[in-house]
Scaffold this active site. Structure first.
Site: not given
Ligand code: XBP
Ligand code: MG
Length: 236
Positions: A9, A11, A52
């Protein structure tokens, strides 16, 4: 079965992008678009329940403002502006990788373990983070960078992990995922993939009962543990 691939993953796992990256970029985009919305650290923690960026904005207006200020098209435009600001933050070197991430990538790569990425965020956010932290050719570490709207349903749905497995031609048992959140863990688990969670400030109190292991960061996935993982010996 011996491990063939580690699926990361992004983020919260590879980097602490949320509080000082995405959140800041959302607020800059709101200001640029004359919206008087401010997502402070605490509110953002609540909004992280929805993965997202576009989906998060929609959730905010429906559940916190309780009115439709922006149409779906306007949310898409606002989100493009947010991505622009986020990329600027990355390019300015504001967001480093978390402890041990670089070392784990390099060690696994050296062992011939394939690497992949399965994330909710926008593709350019991933490639820019990789370049700004691991160098111009960092994408070459990864067989596939599965990201954003490439699938219909974002985490906790299994779609992005199923997409990644199909692309790689691997079974779930061939892989292990590294995640930081309950939503990410559920996504991987529903695709049948064993998961190691590396927690962070926003996620440390979430339910990780479906995880194989829970660690504080990738540095704790040391050489000894990596060897066990590769040999398929990890267990709760
Ligand atoms: C990560 C997210 C992402 C970011 C924003 O979730 O929720 O949406 O916060 O990115 P994970 P965007 O780590 O579970 O994949 O604004 O580009 O959508
Ligand atoms: Mg994450």
């Amino acid at each position: 079965m011996n491990l063939k691939c580690i699926i990361f993953d992004v983020d919260g796992t590879m980097a602490d992008t949320e509080r000082d990256g995405h959140r800041v970029a959302f607020n800059l985009a709101f200001a640029e678009n004359d919206l008087k919305w401010v997502w402070d650290e605490n509110l953002y923690g609540q909004l992280l329940k929805i993965t997202g960026g576009k989906e998060r904005i929609g959730y905010y207006q429906n559940n916190f403002l309780k009115q439709e200020v922006l149409s779906d098209d306007e949310i898409i435009q606002l989100h493009k502006c947010k991505t622009k600001h986020y990329i600027k933050l990355l390019e300015a070197g504001k967001i480093p990788l978390r402890k041990g991430v670089k070392e784990l990538i390099e060690a696994a790569f050296k062992e011939g373990i394939r690497l992949a990425i399965a994330t909710t965020t926008t593709p350019i956010n991933v490639t820019t983070l990789l370049k700004s932290t691991l160098g111009e050719n960092a994408e070459n570490y990864f067989d596939v960078i599965a990201a954003g709207d490439i699938v219909a349903n974002k985490k906790p749905a299994a779609d992005i992990y199923n997409y990644t497995l199909a692309y790689l031609g691997f079974n779930a048992n061939d892989c292990i995922a590294i995640e930081d959140s309950n939503a990410g863990l559920l996504s991987a688990a529903q695709a049948g993939i064993k998961t190691i969670v590396t927690t962070n400030g926003y996620t440390k109190n979430q339910d990780f009962s479906k995880a194989e292991l829970v660690k504080s960061n990738c540095e704790e996935i040391n050489t000894e543990l990596l060897t066990q993982i590769i040999a398929g010996e990890i267990y709760v």
